[in-house]
Design a protein around this motif. Structure first.
Motif, short mmCIF file in Angstrom:
data_model
loop_
_atom_site.label_atom_id
_atom_site.label_comp_id
_atom_site.label_asym_id
_atom_site.label_seq_id
_atom_site.Cartn_x
_atom_site.Cartn_y
_atom_site.Cartn_z
N LEU B 47 36.99 65.46 94.08
CA LEU B 47 38.40 65.20 94.39
C LEU B 47 38.64 63.71 94.18
CD1 LEU B 47 38.59 67.29 97.69
CD2 LEU B 47 39.58 67.91 95.48
N GLY B 51 39.01 61.98 101.44
CA GLY B 51 40.04 62.37 102.40
C GLY B 51 41.30 62.86 101.74
N CYS B 52 41.16 63.53 100.61
CA CYS B 52 42.34 63.97 99.85
C CYS B 52 43.10 65.03 100.66
CB CYS B 52 41.92 64.56 98.51
SG CYS B 52 43.30 65.17 97.56
N PRO B 53 44.37 64.76 101.01
CA PRO B 53 45.10 65.71 101.84
C PRO B 53 45.34 67.06 101.17
CG PRO B 53 46.46 63.79 101.29
CD PRO B 53 45.12 63.56 100.70
N VAL B 54 45.34 67.08 99.83
CA VAL B 54 45.58 68.36 99.15
C VAL B 54 44.28 68.96 98.63
CG1 VAL B 54 47.96 67.79 98.53
CG2 VAL B 54 46.11 67.23 96.96
N GLY B 55 43.15 68.40 99.08
CA GLY B 55 41.84 68.84 98.58
C GLY B 55 41.59 70.32 98.75
N SER B 56 41.82 70.83 99.96
CA SER B 56 41.52 72.25 100.21
C SER B 56 42.41 73.15 99.36
CB SER B 56 41.68 72.58 101.69
OG SER B 56 42.97 72.25 102.13
N ALA B 57 43.65 72.72 99.15
CA ALA B 57 44.58 73.52 98.33
C ALA B 57 44.07 73.60 96.89
CB ALA B 57 45.97 72.90 98.38
N ILE B 58 43.55 72.49 96.38
CA ILE B 58 43.04 72.47 95.00
C ILE B 58 41.80 73.35 94.88
CG2 ILE B 58 41.95 70.98 93.27
CD1 ILE B 58 43.93 68.79 94.07
N LEU B 59 40.90 73.23 95.83
CA LEU B 59 39.67 74.04 95.79
C LEU B 59 39.96 75.53 95.86
CD1 LEU B 59 37.54 71.72 98.06
CD2 LEU B 59 37.04 72.25 95.69
N GLN B 60 40.89 75.88 96.72
CA GLN B 60 41.28 77.29 96.82
C GLN B 60 41.83 77.78 95.49
OE1 GLN B 60 43.97 77.16 100.14
NE2 GLN B 60 42.46 77.98 101.57
N ALA B 61 42.65 76.92 94.86
CA ALA B 61 43.27 77.30 93.59
C ALA B 61 42.24 77.48 92.49
CB ALA B 61 44.31 76.26 93.19
#
Lengths: 439, 101
Positions: B47, B51-61
């Motif tokens: 990432l 501490g990327c705030p959108v990290g989990s969203a990207i991984l899920q995608a």
């Protein structure tokens, strides 16, 4: 591609022990939004008071009800509430764990905001006990909000770049509000005469430098590279900046407590040099950026560094009595320095960062599960960038004109400048609040 | 096998970083794509910041997009911060895109 050293694996919705990825501990946006929206309303309120009473602000700031009302609306109502709201979102992300419960943060809010309103009423009516009562609620609210963060940040001091800055600044904000209450009680009881003569500089240094400047510098080292796509400063360098800032600050405070003027001057000089290093680092980050265009909001955050330099230079000249002014003129220049600091440095950074943070909050709430789908908007598409730009022009044109009008002691010019500033504030705050309403 | 991995890489271009508006392949977040067993894809990625705030969203995608590809039975997404991502990892195409924004 460089050689990789895997650290952990991602397994769908399962929680992984890695900062920023713990889905379960990510705070819901309700509490950060509550703090941030309230903060924006206080900013509008402060700008309205400035527009209504520019003449009163040109009088001596010491024990001036209007100056005190505006200052506390700006630093507590606007700056502190919004910073708390941002921390509520940011700290769980960078530490990868849930820090506090929603109910806990709402309780802190329920103490802080009524306390501030009580305190403002106390300043306006000049009732020291009311000021102290409001200040006590603010102090309790601040402690309740910040204390859960202390152990979490303490554990991350070595592993996260911004944690040392945030950790120290939270200690300073508690000291600031506590000293404020003590000073209010002192007004009526004269229980500690030293406080009457020396408390204010401590209050200003703790709040202005220890709390706001420190947390802004620390968070900027993380957010600027993220928001403008650039290489940040090195970890070791940033840690040295944090150490240098706090050493200078402690030297200044301890020397001032011991009435050692040279030591206090040396400490403030160290803090000033550290701020100059930070300003240079920001310049470097901007120069190294990959993306050519910088959004209107981020421009505001970057311009804020110039205000910091201006406010610091003016404060240094005033402290050294190097300006050929005295009496009422000197008082007006003190107000100018405060205005450049509170609205120029703190206000610009916060409003600029909010133009990124607020859309991100809303985006995470609505679209986090839809990355990769064709109709998923980008974060930037959630905010009216043009309105941010126009509001910013009004804000900065109004602010700079107001500073010049105050310095010149020109009430008519100050009235028009304050109206322009208010217009800019309303457009900026309205645009940010509009991001929530667009949901 | 190479063709299948190219398909995975192309599919990952549909995952766009919501802050930078750039897909994660041109952003340089994908470090490697391997087929560890028939139908099983192993992706090593990073990432932009830990501490990327959108990290989990990207991984899920990433997981969702690759799982939908024909012939893919299992996706293993491995996250690493070594080496730490820097803007130098952005491809030339990505740089051109960012400069157009």
């Amino acid at each position: 591609m460089p050689h990789c050293h895997p650290q952990t694996s991602w397994r769908g919705d399962k929680t992984v022990n890695l900062p920023g990825l713990d889905v379960e501990s990510r705070p819901r946006p309700a509490v950060p939004s509550l703090y941030i929206q309230t903060g924006l309303l206080f900013l509008i309120g402060a700008a309205a008071v400035i527009a209504l009473h520019p003449g009163a602000l040109m009088a001596s700031p010491r024990h001036n009800p209007v100056t005190l009302v505006v200052t506390h609306m700006l630093v507590l109502g606007f700056g502190t509430l919004i910073t708390f709201g941002a921390l509520e979102q940011m700290v769980p992300v960078i530490t990868g764990r849930k820090v506090t419960s929603e109910r806990y943060s709402r309780t802190a809010y329920a103490l802080f905001v009524p306390g501030l309103l009580l305190q403002l009423a106390g300043f306006a009516a000049w009732q020291p006990y009311l000021i102290a009562a409001g200040g006590t609620l603010i102090t309790l609210g601040t402690a309740l909000f910040t204390l859960p963060y202390v152990p979490t940040l303490w554990e991350r001091l070595r592993s996260d770049l911004t944690a040392p800055f945030i950790f120290s600044s939270l200690i300073y904000v508690n000291l600031t509000v506590f000293l404020g209450v003590a000073s209010a009680v002192q007004l009526k009881t004269l229980w500690w005469p030293w406080l009457f003569w020396h408390g204010l500089p401590f209050h200003l240094i703790l709040g202005g430098l220890g709390w706001f400047t420190q947390i802004i510098i620390g968070v900027s080292y993380k957010l600027i590279p993220m928001f403008i796509t650039t290489t940040g400063a090195g970890d070791l360098h940033v840690r040295r900046v944090c150490a240098s800032f706090n050493i200078g600050l402690l030297l200044a405070l301890l020397s001032a407590a011991g009435s050692w003027t040279a030591g206090a001057a040396a400490g403030l000089t160290v803090v000033g040099v550290t701020c100059a290093v930070y300003a240079w680092d920001v310049r470097g980050m901007v120069k190294r950026r990959i993306r050519r265009r910088i959004g209107a909001g981020m421009k505001q955050s970057l311009v804020a560094v110039l205000y910091l330099i201006l406010a610091a230079a003016l404060s240094a000249l005033l402290l050294a009595r190097a300006l050929p002014i005295d009496g009422l003129s000197a008082d007006r220049w003190v107000v100018v320095a405060g205005l450049l600091f509170a609205c120029g440095w703190v206000g610009s950074v916060i409003l600029g960062m909010l133009s990124k943070i607020v859309p991100m909050l809303v985006w995470l709430d609505l679209f986090a599960g839809r990355v990769g789908e064709r109709d998923t908007p980008t974060i930037a598409q959630l905010i009216d960038e043009r309105a941010v730009g126009l509001g910013g022009i009004g804000y900065h044109a109004g602010l700079l004109t107001l500073a010049v009008a105050f310095a010149a002691g020109h009430p008519v010019a100050a009235t028009w400048a304050a109206a322009l500033f208010l217009l800019g504030v309303v457009v900026l705050a309205g645009t940010l609040i509009g991001v929530w309403s667009a949901r | 096998m190479e063709a299948r991995l190219d398909t995975v890489r192309e599919a990952l271009r549909s995952v766009v970083d919501p802050e930078l508006h750039l897909n994660i392949v041109d952003l340089g977040l994908i470090y490697s794509i391997k087929e560890s067993a028939p139908g099983k894809v192993h992706i090593t990625m990073t990432l932009t910041t830990p501490g990327c705030p959108v990290g989990s969203a990207i991984l899920q995608a990433v997981e969702r997009v690759v799982e939908q590809l024909p012939g893919i039975e299992e996706v293993d997404v491995e996250l690493t911060f070594e080496p730490r991502w820097t803007p130098e990892f952005i491809t030339d195409e990505g740089r051109r895109f960012l400069n157009m924004l």
